[in-house]
Design a protein around this motif. Sequence first.
Motif, PDB file in Angstrom:
ATOM      1  N   GLU A 173     -47.682  -3.018  -5.927  1.00 43.59           N
ATOM      2  CA  GLU A 173     -46.305  -3.038  -5.428  1.00 43.59           C
ATOM      3  C   GLU A 173     -45.353  -3.773  -6.357  1.00 43.59           C
ATOM      4  OE1 GLU A 173     -45.915  -4.330  -1.365  1.00 43.59           O
ATOM      5  OE2 GLU A 173     -47.779  -3.336  -0.793  1.00 43.59           O
ATOM      6  N   SER A 174     -45.875  -4.704  -7.135  1.00 43.33           N
ATOM      7  CA  SER A 174     -45.016  -5.517  -7.994  1.00 43.33           C
ATOM      8  C   SER A 174     -45.595  -5.553  -9.405  1.00 43.33           C
ATOM      9  CB  SER A 174     -44.895  -6.928  -7.413  1.00 43.33           C
ATOM     10  OG  SER A 174     -46.168  -7.522  -7.301  1.00 43.33           O
ATOM     11  N   PRO A 175     -44.823  -6.036 -10.378  1.00 44.93           N
ATOM     12  CA  PRO A 175     -45.314  -6.109 -11.756  1.00 44.93           C
ATOM     13  C   PRO A 175     -46.568  -6.985 -11.872  1.00 44.93           C
ATOM     14  CG  PRO A 175     -42.951  -6.499 -11.674  1.00 44.93           C
ATOM     15  CD  PRO A 175     -43.448  -6.494 -10.258  1.00 44.93           C
ATOM     16  N   PHE A 224     -52.092 -10.978  -4.436  1.00 45.41           N
ATOM     17  CA  PHE A 224     -51.191 -12.033  -3.978  1.00 45.41           C
ATOM     18  C   PHE A 224     -50.031 -12.092  -4.950  1.00 45.41           C
ATOM     19  CE2 PHE A 224     -49.625 -16.397  -3.779  1.00 45.41           C
ATOM     20  CZ  PHE A 224     -49.418 -16.523  -2.417  1.00 45.41           C
ATOM     21  N   ASN A 225     -48.829 -11.935  -4.439  1.00 48.85           N
ATOM     22  CA  ASN A 225     -47.641 -11.990  -5.272  1.00 48.85           C
ATOM     23  C   ASN A 225     -47.274 -13.455  -5.476  1.00 48.85           C
ATOM     24  OD1 ASN A 225     -44.802 -12.150  -6.018  1.00 48.85           O
ATOM     25  ND2 ASN A 225     -44.797  -9.938  -5.737  1.00 48.85           N
ATOM     26  N   LEU A 226     -47.345 -13.915  -6.714  1.00 52.12           N
ATOM     27  CA  LEU A 226     -47.093 -15.322  -7.037  1.00 52.12           C
ATOM     28  C   LEU A 226     -45.627 -15.713  -6.909  1.00 52.12           C
ATOM     29  CD1 LEU A 226     -49.388 -15.332 -10.176  1.00 52.12           C
ATOM     30  CD2 LEU A 226     -49.894 -16.394  -7.954  1.00 52.12           C
ATOM     31  N   THR A 227     -44.743 -14.736  -6.933  1.00 50.61           N
ATOM     32  CA  THR A 227     -43.308 -15.001  -6.812  1.00 50.61           C
ATOM     33  C   THR A 227     -42.879 -15.062  -5.352  1.00 50.61           C
ATOM     34  OG1 THR A 227     -42.919 -13.913  -8.924  1.00 50.61           O
ATOM     35  CG2 THR A 227     -41.014 -14.201  -7.491  1.00 50.61           C
ATOM     36  N   THR A 228     -43.270 -14.051  -4.575  1.00 49.42           N
ATOM     37  CA  THR A 228     -42.851 -13.984  -3.174  1.00 49.42           C
ATOM     38  C   THR A 228     -43.804 -14.715  -2.240  1.00 49.42           C
ATOM     39  OG1 THR A 228     -44.072 -11.937  -2.716  1.00 49.42           O
ATOM     40  CG2 THR A 228     -41.790 -11.723  -3.551  1.00 49.42           C
ATOM     41  N   LYS A 229     -45.017 -15.031  -2.741  1.00 50.93           N
ATOM     42  CA  LYS A 229     -46.069 -15.693  -1.943  1.00 50.93           C
ATOM     43  C   LYS A 229     -46.548 -14.811  -0.795  1.00 50.93           C
ATOM     44  CE  LYS A 229     -45.365 -19.489  -4.323  1.00 50.93           C
ATOM     45  NZ  LYS A 229     -45.677 -19.362  -5.688  1.00 50.93           N
ATOM     46  N   LYS A 230     -46.512 -13.494  -1.011  1.00 44.10           N
ATOM     47  CA  LYS A 230     -46.944 -12.543   0.016  1.00 44.10           C
ATOM     48  C   LYS A 230     -48.092 -11.694  -0.498  1.00 44.10           C
ATOM     49  CE  LYS A 230     -42.487 -12.332   2.255  1.00 44.10           C
ATOM     50  NZ  LYS A 230     -41.404 -11.504   2.729  1.00 44.10           N
ATOM     51  N   VAL A 231     -48.906 -11.233   0.435  1.00 43.44           N
ATOM     52  CA  VAL A 231     -50.012 -10.339   0.119  1.00 43.44           C
ATOM     53  C   VAL A 231     -49.474  -8.914   0.002  1.00 43.44           C
ATOM     54  CG1 VAL A 231     -52.183  -9.373   0.974  1.00 43.44           C
ATOM     55  CG2 VAL A 231     -51.693 -11.820   1.268  1.00 43.44           C
ATOM     56  N   ARG A 252     -48.627 -10.816 -10.015  1.00 46.56           N
ATOM     57  CA  ARG A 252     -49.745 -10.647  -9.088  1.00 46.56           C
ATOM     58  C   ARG A 252     -50.977 -11.427  -9.504  1.00 46.56           C
ATOM     59  NH1 ARG A 252     -49.697  -4.381  -9.605  1.00 46.56           N
ATOM     60  NH2 ARG A 252     -50.677  -5.169 -11.447  1.00 46.56           N
ATOM     61  N   ALA A 253     -51.717 -11.919  -8.505  1.00 47.98           N
ATOM     62  CA  ALA A 253     -53.058 -12.469  -8.694  1.00 47.98           C
ATOM     63  C   ALA A 253     -54.007 -11.579  -7.911  1.00 47.98           C
ATOM     64  CB  ALA A 253     -53.130 -13.901  -8.185  1.00 47.98           C
ATOM     65  N   GLY A 254     -55.149 -11.302  -8.495  1.00 53.51           N
ATOM     66  CA  GLY A 254     -56.106 -10.459  -7.807  1.00 53.51           C
ATOM     67  C   GLY A 254     -56.802  -9.559  -8.801  1.00 53.51           C
ATOM     68  N   PRO A 255     -57.495  -8.602  -8.317  1.00 50.04           N
ATOM     69  CA  PRO A 255     -57.490  -8.084  -6.951  1.00 50.04           C
ATOM     70  C   PRO A 255     -58.450  -8.844  -6.041  1.00 50.04           C
ATOM     71  CG  PRO A 255     -58.897  -6.717  -8.276  1.00 50.04           C
ATOM     72  CD  PRO A 255     -58.307  -7.756  -9.205  1.00 50.04           C
ATOM     73  N   GLU A 258     -58.621 -12.717   2.071  1.00 53.48           N
ATOM     74  CA  GLU A 258     -58.964 -13.350   0.804  1.00 53.48           C
ATOM     75  C   GLU A 258     -57.726 -13.477  -0.087  1.00 53.48           C
ATOM     76  OE1 GLU A 258     -62.352 -12.962  -2.679  1.00 53.48           O
ATOM     77  OE2 GLU A 258     -61.757 -11.160  -1.586  1.00 53.48           O
ATOM     78  N   ALA A 259     -56.909 -12.439  -0.122  1.00 55.36           N
ATOM     79  CA  ALA A 259     -55.677 -12.481  -0.920  1.00 55.36           C
ATOM     80  C   ALA A 259     -54.729 -13.561  -0.404  1.00 55.36           C
ATOM     81  CB  ALA A 259     -54.992 -11.121  -0.904  1.00 55.36           C
ATOM     82  N   ALA A 260     -54.683 -13.747   0.909  1.00 54.03           N
ATOM     83  CA  ALA A 260     -53.810 -14.769   1.487  1.00 54.03           C
ATOM     84  C   ALA A 260     -54.253 -16.170   1.073  1.00 54.03           C
ATOM     85  CB  ALA A 260     -53.796 -14.639   3.006  1.00 54.03           C
TER      86      ALA A 260
END
Length: 75
Positions: free
Chosen positions: A21-23, A9-16, A27-30, A36-38
Motif C-alpha cells: 500500500e505504501s512505498p 507495518f508502515n513506519l510513517t503512519t504506524k499502521k498495519v 514499510r517493515a515486514g513482511p 505480528e505486524a502490529a
Amino acid sequence: MSDTEQYWFNLTTKKVERGFESPAVDRAGPFATEEEAARAPELLAERSRAWAADEAEEDRWGTPAAGDSADASDR
C-alpha cells in the motif's frame, strides 16, 4: 504466500497494511499475520538488540576474557 497476502507495518503512519500500500522505504515486514505486524516496533527493537549483542561479541573475538591472563606462561 504472495507479498499481497502478507502484512506490513508502515513506519510513517504506524499502521498495519496488507500488501504493497505504501512505498518500500516506509514499510517493515513482511509479517505473516496482522497481529505480528502490529508488534513490529517491539519485534524490530528485539532484533536490533540481538544484532548489537552479536556484533559486540564479534568485536571481542580473539581478545582474552575478563580475568584471563594475557600471558599463558603464567599457568
